[in-house]
Motif scaffolding. Structure first.
Motif, PDB file in Angstrom:
ATOM      1  N   THR A 161      22.140  58.927 -23.677  1.00  0.00           N
ATOM      2  CA  THR A 161      21.701  57.674 -22.672  1.00  0.00           C
ATOM      3  C   THR A 161      22.876  57.307 -21.992  1.00  0.00           C
ATOM      4  N   ILE A 162      23.053  57.289 -20.802  1.00  0.00           N
ATOM      5  CA  ILE A 162      24.270  57.169 -19.983  1.00  0.00           C
ATOM      6  C   ILE A 162      23.867  56.435 -18.657  1.00  0.00           C
ATOM      7  N   GLY A 163      24.424  55.246 -18.659  1.00  0.00           N
ATOM      8  CA  GLY A 163      24.309  54.402 -17.300  1.00  0.00           C
ATOM      9  C   GLY A 163      25.123  54.916 -16.200  1.00  0.00           C
ATOM     10  N   ALA A 164      24.835  54.721 -14.933  1.00  0.00           N
ATOM     11  CA  ALA A 164      25.818  55.447 -13.808  1.00  0.00           C
ATOM     12  C   ALA A 164      25.660  54.497 -12.703  1.00  0.00           C
ATOM     13  N   CYS A 165      26.769  54.178 -11.867  1.00  0.00           N
ATOM     14  CA  CYS A 165      26.446  53.497 -10.614  1.00  0.00           C
ATOM     15  C   CYS A 165      27.942  53.684  -9.930  1.00  0.00           C
ATOM     16  N   ALA A 166      27.848  53.092  -8.675  1.00  0.00           N
ATOM     17  CA  ALA A 166      29.131  53.253  -8.088  1.00  0.00           C
ATOM     18  C   ALA A 166      30.030  52.074  -8.443  1.00  0.00           C
ATOM     19  N   SER A 167      31.221  52.160  -8.220  1.00  0.00           N
ATOM     20  CA  SER A 167      32.163  51.085  -8.590  1.00  0.00           C
ATOM     21  C   SER A 167      31.788  49.843  -8.140  1.00  0.00           C
ATOM     22  N   SER A 168      31.416  49.915  -6.567  1.00  0.00           N
ATOM     23  CA  SER A 168      31.051  48.842  -5.893  1.00  0.00           C
ATOM     24  C   SER A 168      29.965  47.951  -6.253  1.00  0.00           C
ATOM     25  N   ASP A 169      29.160  48.635  -7.022  1.00  0.00           N
ATOM     26  CA  ASP A 169      27.952  48.022  -7.358  1.00  0.00           C
ATOM     27  C   ASP A 169      28.039  47.452  -8.946  1.00  0.00           C
ATOM     28  N   LEU A 170      28.996  47.390  -9.377  1.00  0.00           N
ATOM     29  CA  LEU A 170      29.035  46.762 -10.822  1.00  0.00           C
ATOM     30  C   LEU A 170      28.857  45.280 -10.613  1.00  0.00           C
ATOM     31  N   VAL A 171      28.042  44.723 -11.757  1.00  0.00           N
ATOM     32  CA  VAL A 171      27.805  43.409 -11.707  1.00  0.00           C
ATOM     33  C   VAL A 171      28.226  42.816 -13.075  1.00  0.00           C
ATOM     34  N   ASN A 172      29.538  41.854 -13.103  1.00  0.00           N
ATOM     35  CA  ASN A 172      29.870  41.550 -14.329  1.00  0.00           C
ATOM     36  C   ASN A 172      30.498  42.698 -15.104  1.00  0.00           C
ATOM     37  N   ASN A 173      31.035  43.521 -14.365  1.00  0.00           N
ATOM     38  CA  ASN A 173      31.592  44.963 -14.997  1.00  0.00           C
ATOM     39  C   ASN A 173      30.563  45.962 -15.590  1.00  0.00           C
ATOM     40  N   LEU A 174      29.077  45.623 -15.427  1.00  0.00           N
ATOM     41  CA  LEU A 174      28.349  46.630 -15.915  1.00  0.00           C
ATOM     42  C   LEU A 174      27.334  47.096 -14.925  1.00  0.00           C
ATOM     43  N   CYS A 175      26.731  48.381 -15.141  1.00  0.00           N
ATOM     44  CA  CYS A 175      25.927  48.954 -14.136  1.00  0.00           C
ATOM     45  C   CYS A 175      24.715  48.206 -14.109  1.00  0.00           C
ATOM     46  N   GLY A 176      24.241  47.659 -15.035  1.00  0.00           N
ATOM     47  CA  GLY A 176      22.741  47.092 -14.925  1.00  0.00           C
ATOM     48  C   GLY A 176      21.834  47.938 -15.109  1.00  0.00           C
ATOM     49  N   SER A 177      20.894  47.936 -14.361  1.00  0.00           N
ATOM     50  CA  SER A 177      19.481  48.949 -14.428  1.00  0.00           C
ATOM     51  C   SER A 177      19.725  50.040 -13.540  1.00  0.00           C
ATOM     52  N   HIS A 178      20.700  50.734 -13.434  1.00  0.00           N
ATOM     53  CA  HIS A 178      20.692  51.711 -12.428  1.00  0.00           C
ATOM     54  C   HIS A 178      20.269  52.991 -13.265  1.00  0.00           C
ATOM     55  N   ALA A 179      20.277  54.191 -12.538  1.00  0.00           N
ATOM     56  CA  ALA A 179      19.639  55.293 -13.102  1.00  0.00           C
ATOM     57  C   ALA A 179      20.275  55.688 -14.219  1.00  0.00           C
ATOM     58  N   MET A 180      19.617  56.536 -15.153  1.00  0.00           N
ATOM     59  CA  MET A 180      20.219  56.695 -16.526  1.00  0.00           C
ATOM     60  C   MET A 180      20.512  58.434 -16.570  1.00  0.00           C
ATOM     61  N   PRO A 181      21.543  58.897 -16.099  1.00  0.00           N
ATOM     62  CA  PRO A 181      21.771  60.447 -16.197  1.00  0.00           C
ATOM     63  C   PRO A 181      22.079  60.811 -17.668  1.00  0.00           C
ATOM     64  N   SER A 182      21.779  61.843 -18.020  1.00  0.00           N
ATOM     65  CA  SER A 182      21.811  62.591 -19.427  1.00  0.00           C
ATOM     66  C   SER A 182      23.223  63.216 -19.517  1.00  0.00           C
ATOM     67  N   ILE A 183      24.242  63.554 -18.791  1.00  0.00           N
ATOM     68  CA  ILE A 183      25.239  64.223 -19.277  1.00  0.00           C
ATOM     69  C   ILE A 183      26.400  63.836 -17.940  1.00  0.00           C
ATOM     70  N   ILE A 184      27.721  63.564 -18.413  1.00  0.00           N
ATOM     71  CA  ILE A 184      28.901  63.450 -17.885  1.00  0.00           C
ATOM     72  C   ILE A 184      29.796  64.956 -18.138  1.00  0.00           C
ATOM     73  N   GLU A 185      30.154  65.499 -17.167  1.00  0.00           N
ATOM     74  CA  GLU A 185      30.915  66.734 -17.403  1.00  0.00           C
ATOM     75  C   GLU A 185      32.258  66.714 -16.389  1.00  0.00           C
ATOM     76  N   GLU A 186      33.396  67.018 -16.892  1.00  0.00           N
ATOM     77  CA  GLU A 186      34.478  67.139 -15.945  1.00  0.00           C
ATOM     78  C   GLU A 186      35.394  68.413 -16.564  1.00  0.00           C
ATOM     79  N   HIS A 187      35.726  69.138 -15.569  1.00  0.00           N
ATOM     80  CA  HIS A 187      36.798  70.200 -15.704  1.00  0.00           C
ATOM     81  C   HIS A 187      38.352  69.810 -15.159  1.00  0.00           C
ATOM     82  N   VAL A 188      39.093  70.130 -16.011  1.00  0.00           N
ATOM     83  CA  VAL A 188      40.681  69.856 -15.666  1.00  0.00           C
ATOM     84  C   VAL A 188      41.511  71.037 -15.957  1.00  0.00           C
ATOM     85  N   THR A 189      42.393  71.426 -15.165  1.00  0.00           N
ATOM     86  CA  THR A 189      43.287  72.374 -15.404  1.00  0.00           C
ATOM     87  C   THR A 189      44.723  71.922 -15.297  1.00  0.00           C
ATOM     88  N   ALA A 190      45.424  72.124 -16.372  1.00  0.00           N
ATOM     89  CA  ALA A 190      46.858  71.602 -16.611  1.00  0.00           C
ATOM     90  C   ALA A 190      47.878  72.830 -16.599  1.00  0.00           C
TER      91      ALA A 190
END
Length: 288
Positions: A161-190
């Motif tokens: 259960t993960i909240g998500a929002c644009a950085s410009s939409d933060l309210v008191n550093n929180l995302c609030g009641s924005h949509a709740m996606p289920s996955i964060i994923e990132e790929h990095v090559t070093a």
């Protein structure tokens, strides 16, 4: 795509030396690894940054048995190309997160509350491709230098259960009641280039002592990396074309990736990955 390219490079280089006297070996083996990895995140409640540890905080295995495969092509008496592949794939479930955190990836802030249940994935593949030259040779020994490239392929993900929002939409550093996606994923090559020395000495017919040391350090705009690889071992011929090797290996890669928001001096999704192994390793190889 990058993995296939590295394999293609090795086999292309192998074919270059195939027309002359050459020897190729294929090795399969295994060893135990010790891992220490973390990501720099923000606490939206305390408005501060802290280090989230994948092993102690997110329950990923610290010690794990790993397989590896290695190829070596020796040609024209003094030249050789080598390739090896190591794989560390881990995932774990965390029943209750002790502290909330936020990470920002591609201009999106992801937020996980304290007490949340998470499924964490951290997959690290390490490919090594290089060239070696024997600058000293004797009747029963060789000493050479090598140059190569270690490349880490990192896949990091959270599911829950993960909240998500644009950085410009933060309210008191929180995302609030924005949509709740289920996955964060990132790929990095070093990628990390390396330089090294190696030597082997045949002290009895069919028995050989091997030594190898590789090192490199680099600091670029958003990446800092260090590689240390020292290995001492004994190899024995157990049958025609078949060899077994037992070695003691100290292997460590540290990679720090600092991702900074372009419009502010704020570090986001900073990774500190430490992949290390100290102990015995065993392999079986076939030469042709």
């Amino acid at each position: 795509m990058v993995k296939h390219y590295l394999l293609l490079c090795f086999f292309s280089l192998t074919l270059c030396g195939a027309a002359r006297a050459s020897e190729t070996s294929i090795s399969l083996g295994g060893f135990y690894s010790q891992s220490d990895s973390s990501i720099q995140v923000s606490d939206p409640v305390q408005d501060s940054q802290y280090t989230l540890d994948y092993e102690s905080d997110l329950q990923l295995a610290e010690n794990q048995f790993l397989p590896f495969v290695a190829l070596n092509h020796h040609f024209n008496e003094r030249h050789n190309f080598y390739f090896d592949w190591k794989q560390l794939h881990r995932d774990a479930d965390t029943s209750g997160l002790a502290q909330p955190f936020q990470v920002e990836i591609d201009d999106t802030v992801y937020e996980v509350n304290a007490g949340a249940r998470l499924h964490t994935t951290l997959n690290i593949d390490i490919a090594t491709l290089g060239y070696g030259y024997d600058f000293l040779q004797g009747t029963n020994y060789n000493v050479g230098a090598s140059v190569g490239l270690h490349t880490m392929f990192i896949k990091a993900g959270f599911e829950g259960t993960i909240g998500a929002c644009a950085s410009s939409d933060l309210v008191n550093n929180l995302c609030g009641s924005h949509a709740m996606p289920s996955i964060i994923e990132e790929h990095v090559t070093a990628p990390l280039p390396d330089f090294g020395l190696y030597a082997n000495y045949e002290f009895l017919p069919g028995w050989q002592f091997n030594a190898q040391a590789q090192y490199f350090y680099v600091k670029l705009d958003d990446m800092q990396g260090r590689l240390v690889d020292v290995k001492l071992g004994v190899e024995a011929e157990i049958a025609k074309n078949w060899h077994m090797s037992v070695a003691y290996n100290y292997y460590q890669i540290d990679v720090e990736l600092d991702q900074q928001r372009p419009d502010a001096e704020v570090n986001i999704a900073n990774y500190n990955l430490n992949y290390s192994f100290t102990g015995p390793m065993v392999s079986l190889s076939y030469r042709f």
